[in-house]
Structure formats: structure tokens, C-alpha cells
Design an enzyme around this catalytic site. Structure first.
Site, PDB file in Angstrom:
ATOM      1  N   CYS A 113       1.070  -1.080  -0.148  1.00  0.00           N
ATOM      2  CA  CYS A 113       0.272  -0.257  -0.269  1.00  0.00           C
ATOM      3  C   CYS A 113       1.243   1.355  -0.047  1.00  0.00           C
ATOM      4  CB  CYS A 113      -0.818  -0.324   0.919  1.00  0.00           C
ATOM      5  SG  CYS A 113      -2.192  -1.432   1.022  1.00  0.00           S
ATOM      6  N   HIS A 267      -2.680   7.098   2.683  1.00  0.00           N
ATOM      7  CA  HIS A 267      -3.458   5.862   2.051  1.00  0.00           C
ATOM      8  C   HIS A 267      -4.742   5.469   2.382  1.00  0.00           C
ATOM      9  CE1 HIS A 267      -4.367   1.749   1.300  1.00  0.00           C
ATOM     10  NE2 HIS A 267      -3.898   0.730   2.554  1.00  0.00           N
ATOM     11  N   ASN A 298     -10.166   0.257  -0.046  1.00  0.00           N
ATOM     12  CA  ASN A 298      -9.339   0.070   0.080  1.00  0.00           C
ATOM     13  C   ASN A 298      -8.162  -0.419  -1.094  1.00  0.00           C
ATOM     14  OD1 ASN A 298      -6.367  -0.341   0.464  1.00  0.00           O
ATOM     15  ND2 ASN A 298      -7.235  -1.122   2.903  1.00  0.00           N
TER      16      ASN A 298
END
Length: 342
Positions: A113, A267, A298
Site C-alpha cells: 500500500c 492511504h 481500500n
């Protein structure tokens, strides 16, 4: 050395919307349970035939068109991804082929990520060193391919998409207004107070690293059928303890105070986590906080450029405004920097 800046952005999301109610028909969960724990309402899921390359190329094409550059101008392409199936040729090389880029250096980068901010810093350093004049930096993920749809703790989070940025070298003095320039020291870029500000460049010094002792907090393992798993509570504790300090350090290296930011794009892991981290920075109310996770879920390495591109497209961030980018994930790895909006 020349400076470097983001000159254009682009993003892509699949058309299929998966709601919380849809998930409640697949696994034991509910809209209320998901919203209370994650803040997520919907997410986008790619069709079976839609690949990471397809999404990366769509976002990159949009960014390239917005930049006004000719495809021949792009000298470097890098794609941050952890979910791509293809190993060789790289996703970056395939994107370059689709966009008609004649001879760029092209490579993929896997830092989970944290991938996009890591790739952004890598391309920024290459442009500053004169290795290219213009670069395409892309974050693209098809997390639906690696989702365990029977695990309600993770399947409610993950989604697909891509975001891209065009970077261009400038004729500025680059990062660092002091005689020591970037200010390398024992702890990397900007270890002291000398020369660690923006100068007239548009990308501030990166804050990056990892804690391999916590590498099992977020995992994507199994050679034949990889599945995303994480220790959610451990990630939450780590992020809320460590990210505020990393955010302040990125601002310090860019020579600004957090209160001077126009926006923050972290993020997009979990809205509750984002809120807990940013409360500790005591930001002014007019600072724009990316909350794309609510509608997009996500998307791992795609989440930062996707959220940033959407904010800029909607006019919610001013041109030239300073924006903190901050990403974290498997490793445990992190990367972040302050950038100026195109």
C-alpha cells in the site's frame, strides 16, 4: 540539480459498484457493521476480464492527455502494484506499449500500500539526477483477485482502481534552499535543518522506511492462490502511534508547518484509522482531508493517486497548494512527501 513536480493527474475506476448490502448477501455482515468499523459505503470491483494493465493504462492515458505532452516525451514509467498477475513484461512496459511510448525505462515496484509514494519518490530522484525529463508514475491494483470473500474482516475493505501522475523536471534548484542542497545525513534525506525545504520544486523530500519485524501485519502470500490477510488491530495501533510523527517529519523536510497544508491524502485504508491519525495533527478546519475510502474502498497502492486525482478534478484543491501524501502497508513499509498540486 533540476527540480521535479507533478504536472498532471488521472484516475480510473471500474463501473461495477459493490455496496455493503451486496456484501451482506455474500458473507455475515451488515451495512451498519461495515460503516461503523471502516467508514466504507461502496467500492468498485473490476470485471473478470479487466486486468491491472487495463486500469493502469486508462489512468495513465488520462494523465498524459492532461499534461499536453507527446508520448515521445515520457522517459520513465513505473507502476506500483502488489496484485498484478503478470511478471514479465512488466505492467509498466505493457502500459508504455499501449500508450505508444517509444523507448522509456519501464519497471514495476511492489511496496504494498506504500507503493505509489515510494514510486513517486523514486521517479522524482531519477528526474532530479537527469535520467529523464518526464515520467509517468502509476498506482494500480485489482485487489478483488486476492480477496478472500469468505473473510468478513478483509473482504469489506478491498477494491480495484488506478491513479496516475505525470512528473516533469523543472529548471529550479530543486529541493533545498541551503548550500547543502538536499541535505543527506546518517538518516537519509534532510537529516538536519539545512537545505531540506521545497526551494522552488514541487515535490518535497521523501520520508520512507520499513519495520520488517512487523512484516506479518499485512500479507499477500501463497504462490498459487495469494490471499490478502492482515492483523487489523495491530495495524491500527501501529498507524495511530507512528503516522502522526511521520507526517510532521515530511512537513518539516518540506519546510512547512502542518497547518500550512492545503490538503492531506493518506492511504485510504480505513476512514476510522485516517480520522484517528489526523486528529493528532490538530489541522485547521479548512485543510481538505481525502475520504475517498468511503466510496472507493481500500485500493492499496492505487488509493493515494486515485484520491488525489479526484480531489483535483473536482476543484477541491487549489493549483499550487501544498498537499501531504502519506502511505503505509505491508512490510510494515511507509513513504510520504509534500507535493504541490498541478
Amino acid at each position: 540539480m533540476p527540480g521535479a513536480r507533478i504536472t498532471a493527474l488521472g484516475h480510473y475506476q471500474p463501473s461495477r459498484v459493490l455496496t455493503n448490502d451486496d456484501l451482506a448477501r455474500m458473507v455475515e455482515t451488515s451495512d451498519d457493521w461495515i460503516r461503523r468499523r471502516t467508514g466504507i459505503a461502496t467500492r468498485r470491483i473490476a470485471d473478470e476480464a479487466e486486468s491491472v494493465t487495463d486500469m493502469a493504462a486508462a489512468a495513465a492515458e488520462k494523465a498524459l492527455a492532461a499534461s499536453g505532452l507527446d508520448p515521445r516525451d515520457i522517459g520513465l514509467v513505473t507502476v506500483a502494484t502488489c496484485s498484478a498477475v503478470d511478471r514479465c513484461p512488466s505492467i509498466a512496459a505493457q502500459v508504455a506499449g499501449r500508450l505508444g511510448l517509444p523507448s522509456p525505462v519501464a519497471f514495476d515496484l511492489n511496496n504494498g500500500c506504500a507503493g505509489f509514494c515510494t514510486a513517486l519518490a523514486t521517479a522524482d530522484h531519477a528526474l532530479r539526477a537527469g535520467a529523464a525529463r518526464h515520467a509517468l508514475v502509476i498506482g494500480a491494483e485489482k485487489m478483488s483477485d486476492v480477496t478472500d470473500w469468505t473473510d468478513r474482516s478483509t473482504c469489506v475493505l478491498l477494491a480495484d482502481g488506478a491513479g496516475a501522475a505525470v512528473l516533469s523536471a523543472s529548471e529550479s534548484d530543486g529541493v533545498g534552499s541551503g548550500a547543502d542542497g538536499i541535505g543527506f545525513g546518517a538518516d537519509g534525506i534532510g537529516s538536519g535543518t539545512e537545505g531540506n525545504s521545497f526551494g522552488t520544486a514541487g515535490i518535497g523530500p521523501v520520508v520512507w522506511g520499513s519495520d520488517p519485524s512487523r512484516g506479518d501485519y499485512v500479507r499477500l502470500v501463497d504462490e498459487w492462490q495469494p490471499r490478502f490477510t492482515q492483523e487489523g488491530q495491530a495495524v491500527y495501533r501501529w498507524a495511530t502511534a507512528e503516522l502522526p510523527g511521520l507526517a510532521r517529519e515530511a512537513c518539516r523536510r518540506a519546510g512547512i508547518e502542518p497547518g500550512e497544508l492545503a490538503g492531506v491524502v493518506t492511504h485510504q485504508a480505513n476512514l476510522r484509522l485516517i480520522e484517528a491519525v489526523l486528529r493528532q495533527l490538530d489541522l485547521p478546519e479548512d485543510v481538505v482531508i481525502a475520504q475517498d475510502v468511503v466510496e472507493s474502498g481500500n485500493t492499496s497502492a492505487a488509493s493515494v493517486p486515485l484520491a488525489l486525482s479526484k480531489l483535483v478534478e473536482r476543484g477541491e484543491l487549489p493549483s499550487g497548494g501544498k498537499v501531504l501524501l502519506l502511505s503505509f502497508g505491508g512490510g510494515m513499509s511507509w513513504a510520504g512527501q509534500v507535493v504541490e498540486c498541478p
